[in-house]
Enzyme design. Structure first.
Site, PDB file in Angstrom:
ATOM      1  N   ASN A 148       1.509  19.819 -21.307  1.00 15.05           N
ATOM      2  CA  ASN A 148       1.184  18.997 -22.479  1.00 15.05           C
ATOM      3  C   ASN A 148       1.301  19.758 -23.788  1.00 15.05           C
ATOM      4  OD1 ASN A 148       0.592  16.751 -20.926  1.00 15.05           O
ATOM      5  ND2 ASN A 148      -1.478  17.498 -20.521  1.00 15.05           N
TER       6      ASN A 148
ATOM      7  N   HIS B 184       1.829  18.008 -27.064  1.00  8.48           N
ATOM      8  CA  HIS B 184       1.670  16.579 -26.805  1.00  8.48           C
ATOM      9  C   HIS B 184       0.425  15.980 -27.443  1.00  8.48           C
ATOM     10  CE1 HIS B 184       5.041  17.108 -24.208  1.00  8.48           C
ATOM     11  NE2 HIS B 184       4.990  15.875 -23.743  1.00  8.48           N
TER      12      HIS B 184
ATOM     13  N   LYS C  69       3.746  11.480 -11.176  1.00 12.91           N
ATOM     14  CA  LYS C  69       2.916  10.622 -12.036  1.00 12.91           C
ATOM     15  C   LYS C  69       3.685   9.342 -12.297  1.00 12.91           C
ATOM     16  CE  LYS C  69       0.170  13.644 -14.970  1.00 12.91           C
ATOM     17  NZ  LYS C  69      -0.077  13.987 -16.381  1.00 12.91           N
TER      18      LYS C  69
ATOM     19  N   HIS D 179       9.751   9.891 -28.185  1.00 14.10           N
ATOM     20  CA  HIS D 179       8.752  10.824 -27.664  1.00 14.10           C
ATOM     21  C   HIS D 179       9.146  12.283 -27.941  1.00 14.10           C
ATOM     22  CE1 HIS D 179       5.754  12.517 -24.983  1.00 14.10           C
ATOM     23  NE2 HIS D 179       6.719  13.158 -24.335  1.00 14.10           N
TER      24      HIS D 179
ATOM     25  N   LYS E   3       8.790  22.970 -13.514  1.00  9.65           N
ATOM     26  CA  LYS E   3       7.888  21.829 -13.284  1.00  9.65           C
ATOM     27  C   LYS E   3       7.421  21.825 -11.830  1.00  9.65           C
ATOM     28  CE  LYS E   3       6.358  17.371 -14.253  1.00  9.65           C
ATOM     29  NZ  LYS E   3       6.454  16.146 -15.007  1.00  9.65           N
TER      30      LYS E   3
ATOM     31  N   GLU F  51      -3.399  17.557 -11.892  1.00 11.98           N
ATOM     32  CA  GLU F  51      -3.811  17.988 -13.230  1.00 11.98           C
ATOM     33  C   GLU F  51      -5.293  18.292 -13.338  1.00 11.98           C
ATOM     34  OE1 GLU F  51      -1.807  15.953 -16.430  1.00 11.98           O
ATOM     35  OE2 GLU F  51      -3.114  16.877 -17.916  1.00 11.98           O
TER      36      GLU F  51
ATOM     37  N   GLU G 104      11.822  18.534 -24.578  1.00 14.66           N
ATOM     38  CA  GLU G 104      11.072  18.900 -23.358  1.00 14.66           C
ATOM     39  C   GLU G 104      11.661  20.176 -22.752  1.00 14.66           C
ATOM     40  OE1 GLU G 104       8.331  17.385 -22.483  1.00 14.66           O
ATOM     41  OE2 GLU G 104       8.468  15.274 -23.081  1.00 14.66           O
TER      42      GLU G 104
ATOM     43  N   ARG H 155       0.812  -1.233   0.000  1.00 12.69           N
ATOM     44  CA  ARG H 155       0.000   0.000   0.000  1.00 12.69           C
ATOM     45  C   ARG H 155       0.837   1.271   0.000  1.00 12.69           C
ATOM     46  NH1 ARG H 155      -3.115  -3.193   3.349  1.00 12.69           N
ATOM     47  NH2 ARG H 155      -4.937  -3.960   2.229  1.00 12.69           N
TER      48      ARG H 155
ATOM     49  N   ARG I 229      -1.564  22.265 -14.659  1.00 14.10           N
ATOM     50  CA  ARG I 229      -0.590  21.235 -15.049  1.00 14.10           C
ATOM     51  C   ARG I 229      -0.732  20.859 -16.526  1.00 14.10           C
ATOM     52  NH1 ARG I 229       1.636  16.208 -11.288  1.00 14.10           N
ATOM     53  NH2 ARG I 229       3.020  15.371 -12.867  1.00 14.10           N
TER      54      ARG I 229
ATOM     55  N   HIS J  10       1.516  12.845 -29.273  1.00 17.57           N
ATOM     56  CA  HIS J  10       1.094  11.483 -28.920  1.00 17.57           C
ATOM     57  C   HIS J  10       0.485  10.776 -30.128  1.00 17.57           C
ATOM     58  CE1 HIS J  10       0.772  12.534 -24.375  1.00 17.57           C
ATOM     59  NE2 HIS J  10       1.936  12.011 -24.662  1.00 17.57           N
TER      60      HIS J  10
HETATM   61  N1  NAD Z   1       5.741  10.373 -15.275  1.00 16.99           N
HETATM   62  C1  NAD Z   1       5.786  11.410 -16.058  1.00 16.99           C
HETATM   63  O1  NAD Z   1       5.412  12.523 -15.684  1.00 16.99           O
HETATM   64  C2  NAD Z   1       6.357  11.242 -17.440  1.00 16.99           C
HETATM   65  C3  NAD Z   1       6.620  12.382 -18.220  1.00 16.99           C
HETATM   66  C4  NAD Z   1       7.195  12.190 -19.472  1.00 16.99           C
HETATM   67  C5  NAD Z   1       7.484  10.908 -19.925  1.00 16.99           C
HETATM   68  N2  NAD Z   1       7.194   9.836 -19.139  1.00 16.99           N
HETATM   69  C6  NAD Z   1       7.508   8.465 -19.584  1.00 16.99           C
HETATM   70  O2  NAD Z   1       8.913   8.365 -19.735  1.00 16.99           O
HETATM   71  C7  NAD Z   1       9.204   7.303 -20.650  1.00 16.99           C
HETATM   72  C8  NAD Z   1      10.316   7.741 -21.560  1.00 16.99           C
HETATM   73  O3  NAD Z   1      11.454   8.008 -20.792  1.00 16.99           O
HETATM   74  P1  NAD Z   1      12.917   8.126 -21.443  1.00 16.99           P
HETATM   75  O4  NAD Z   1      12.844   8.967 -22.644  1.00 16.99           O
HETATM   76  O5  NAD Z   1      13.830   8.491 -20.346  1.00 16.99           O
HETATM   77  O6  NAD Z   1      13.175   6.649 -22.002  1.00 16.99           O
HETATM   78  P2  NAD Z   1      13.876   5.340 -21.393  1.00 16.99           P
HETATM   79  O7  NAD Z   1      13.700   5.235 -19.946  1.00 16.99           O
HETATM   80  O8  NAD Z   1      13.400   4.211 -22.231  1.00 16.99           O
HETATM   81  O9  NAD Z   1      15.412   5.595 -21.703  1.00 16.99           O
HETATM   82  C9  NAD Z   1      15.837   5.718 -23.040  1.00 16.99           C
HETATM   83  C10 NAD Z   1      16.969   4.735 -23.364  1.00 16.99           C
HETATM   84  O10 NAD Z   1      18.196   5.225 -22.790  1.00 16.99           O
HETATM   85  C11 NAD Z   1      18.789   4.240 -21.959  1.00 16.99           C
HETATM   86  N3  NAD Z   1      19.465   4.992 -20.903  1.00 16.99           N
HETATM   87  C12 NAD Z   1      18.893   5.649 -19.876  1.00 16.99           C
HETATM   88  N4  NAD Z   1      19.813   6.352 -19.209  1.00 16.99           N
HETATM   89  C13 NAD Z   1      21.000   6.116 -19.805  1.00 16.99           C
HETATM   90  C14 NAD Z   1      22.327   6.574 -19.565  1.00 16.99           C
HETATM   91  N5  NAD Z   1      22.586   7.476 -18.615  1.00 16.99           N
HETATM   92  N6  NAD Z   1      23.316   6.118 -20.367  1.00 16.99           N
HETATM   93  C15 NAD Z   1      23.024   5.244 -21.387  1.00 16.99           C
HETATM   94  N7  NAD Z   1      21.801   4.802 -21.659  1.00 16.99           N
HETATM   95  C16 NAD Z   1      20.795   5.234 -20.884  1.00 16.99           C
HETATM   96  C17 NAD Z   1      17.664   3.350 -21.526  1.00 16.99           C
HETATM   97  O11 NAD Z   1      18.112   2.073 -21.172  1.00 16.99           O
HETATM   98  C18 NAD Z   1      16.794   3.337 -22.787  1.00 16.99           C
HETATM   99  O12 NAD Z   1      17.311   2.406 -23.690  1.00 16.99           O
HETATM  100  C19 NAD Z   1       7.904   6.991 -21.355  1.00 16.99           C
HETATM  101  O13 NAD Z   1       7.422   5.766 -20.899  1.00 16.99           O
HETATM  102  C20 NAD Z   1       6.968   8.117 -20.935  1.00 16.99           C
HETATM  103  O14 NAD Z   1       5.628   7.707 -20.866  1.00 16.99           O
HETATM  104  C21 NAD Z   1       6.639   9.982 -17.922  1.00 16.99           C
HETATM  105 ZN    ZN Z   2       6.595  14.729 -22.917  1.00 16.97          ZN
END
Ligand code: NAD
Ligand code: ZN
Length: 383
Positions: A262, A265, A160, A282, A244, A254, A202, A138, A258, A269
């Site tokens: 987006n 986005h 999130k 992304h 942020k 949101e 971003e 929990r 917030r 998306h």
């Molecule tokens: N929670 C939120 O508010 C929020 C906001 C935006 C995006 N997201 C989510 O984030 C995700 C995308 O995140 P991302 O772009 O970081 O992708 P990711 O976590 O897949 O990382 C991208 C790639 O880089 C590699 N990697 C990460 N750090 C590294 C490093 N320091 N050195 C070498 N390789 C490295 C990872 O293994 C992966 O292959 C999506 O699922 C999206 O939905 C969430």
């Molecule tokens: Zn984004």
């Protein structure tokens, strides 16, 4: 309450300088630290927060290979007893199946109510580990150690967390704030170039939605940022986190403000979706989305043409795509997908649009025909 404070924070011995941004959410407030070599100090920070001895580091194969040992040692050196959970790299790991595997491993390691989880990785690991932390027993405390630029400026802050279903991305989730976010700039050195540039999409977004000065600084300092100059990065990552924090501090779940995060986005998306997830990162998809949103803003809110041009130019300089060639059928598909987006309410697609760089408005209704026109600009209107 807002997260306004950006102080050149306490200077731990393990780092040259640390920016500290605070996210003000009453009892759930927490600090974001930004600096070089911060992983080394993770154990000390967790001890300061009086987190329980047992913990689990959740990471992926790419990040684990490089940073798990240092993270493990930093915790163990301060008396913590970490276990390591390594999930496959990539979006596929953000699933209920991986969540189940994590639960089983946490149970085997006997994590208890006072235990905590460290999310070491990009946004995928952050969202997954955060969701595991939100739900196991929990709710356990968790610490974000984001290692991609996108995760440092965006996904690790704001609470999130969640995973994907076959039916769509991020359909299962929770709001669960971390207790601490440690952005170690040294980790960005090993990030693949394409991922790094996608993260800059971003960063640019924050300039457009909130801070004209930041946008101008990005125009000036882009060469340094592309070289991953630590000094330039520190200030920019800290400013993005500050924005942020301020937005999340005013609207945690949101219900209003917030939504400005987006910007770009809605179309972004849909671009990710119709191209098949994986074709565009992304950040690349939202670069296209932000330029399209800027064009819509010019038509509907009078965003000056010079601002639209600066926006398109900055994305192009960053090496990001700004347009998408679509035939009529694919354009129709994109519009249909946009209408299915979970952020649509009452069947209407609402956009975040800009009045000028640094000032946006959310909840704008945009006629579908105008979106379609914008996605199919005549060659003379292409920037
Ligand atoms: N929670 C939120 O508010 C929020 C906001 C935006 C995006 N997201 C989510 O984030 C995700 C995308 O995140 P991302 O772009 O970081 O992708 P990711 O976590 O897949 O990382 C991208 C790639 O880089 C590699 N990697 C990460 N750090 C590294 C490093 N320091 N050195 C070498 N390789 C490295 C990872 O293994 C992966 O292959 C999506 O699922 C999206 O939905 C969430
Ligand atoms: Zn984004």
């Amino acid at each position: 309450m807002t997260g306004k404070t950006l102080t050149a924070g306490r200077r731990p011995s393990y780092a040259w300088t640390v920016h500290v941004v605070s996210v003000q959410l009453g009892r759930r407030s927490y600090a974001i630290q930004i600096g070089a070599g911060l992983i080394e100090g993770l154990g000390r920070e967790c001890a300061r927060l009086k987190l329980g001895a047992r913990c689990a580091i959740i990471t992926d194969t790419n990040v684990g290979r490089r940073y798990a040992k240092a993270t493990f040692n930093a915790l163990a050196a301060k008396g913590f007893s970490p276990s390591l959970i390594v999930v496959p790299a990539g979006e596929k790991a953000k699933s209920l199946k991986t969540v189940q595997t994590c639960y089983d491993l946490l149970a085997a390691h006997r994590l208890e109510r006072k235990s905590f989880i460290v999310a070491l990785g990009g946004g995928v690991v952050g969202d997954l580990a955060g969701f595991v932390a939100a739900t196991y027993l929990r709710g356990l405390a968790f610490v974000q150690v984001p290692t991609t630029l996108l995760a440092q400026v965006d996904s690790s802050v704001g609470g999130k967390v969640g995973v994907n279903l076959k039916a769509g991305k991020n359909l299962v989730g929770a709001f669960h704030q971390p207790r601490l976010v440690l952005c170690d700039l040294d980790a960005l050195k090993t990030l693949p170039e394409r991922e790094y540039r996608a993260g800059l999409a971003e960063v640019i977004k924050y300039g457009i939605i909130y801070d004209a000065k930041l946008f101008a600084q990005l125009e000036r300092d882009l060469p340094k940022l592309l070289r991953r100059d630590r000094g330039a990065l520190a200030g920019v990552v800290a400013r993005c986190c500050e924005i942020k924090a301020e937005v999340v501090g005013q609207d945690e779940t949101e219900s209003g403000l917030r939504a400005i995060l987006n910007f770009g986005h809605t179309i972004g998306h849909a671009v990710e979706n119709i191209s098949g997830y994986g074709k565009y990162l992304h950040g690349e998809a939202i670069a296209i989305g932000q330029v399209a949103a800027a064009r819509l803003s010019a038509q509907l809110l009078g965003l000056p043409k010079s601002h639209v041009d600066r926006i398109a130019r900055l994305f192009r300089w960053t090496g990001l795509p700004v347009t998408l060639r679509l035939n009529a059928a694919r354009r129709r598909k994109l519009l249909a997908v946009m209408k299915l987006d979970k952020k649509v309410s009452g069947g209407e697609v609402k956009f975040v649009l800009a009045r000028r760089i640094g000032k946006v408005v959310f909840g704008c209704k945009v006629p579908s025909e105008l979106v379609e026109q914008t996605l199919n600009p005549q060659p003379s209107t292409l920037n």
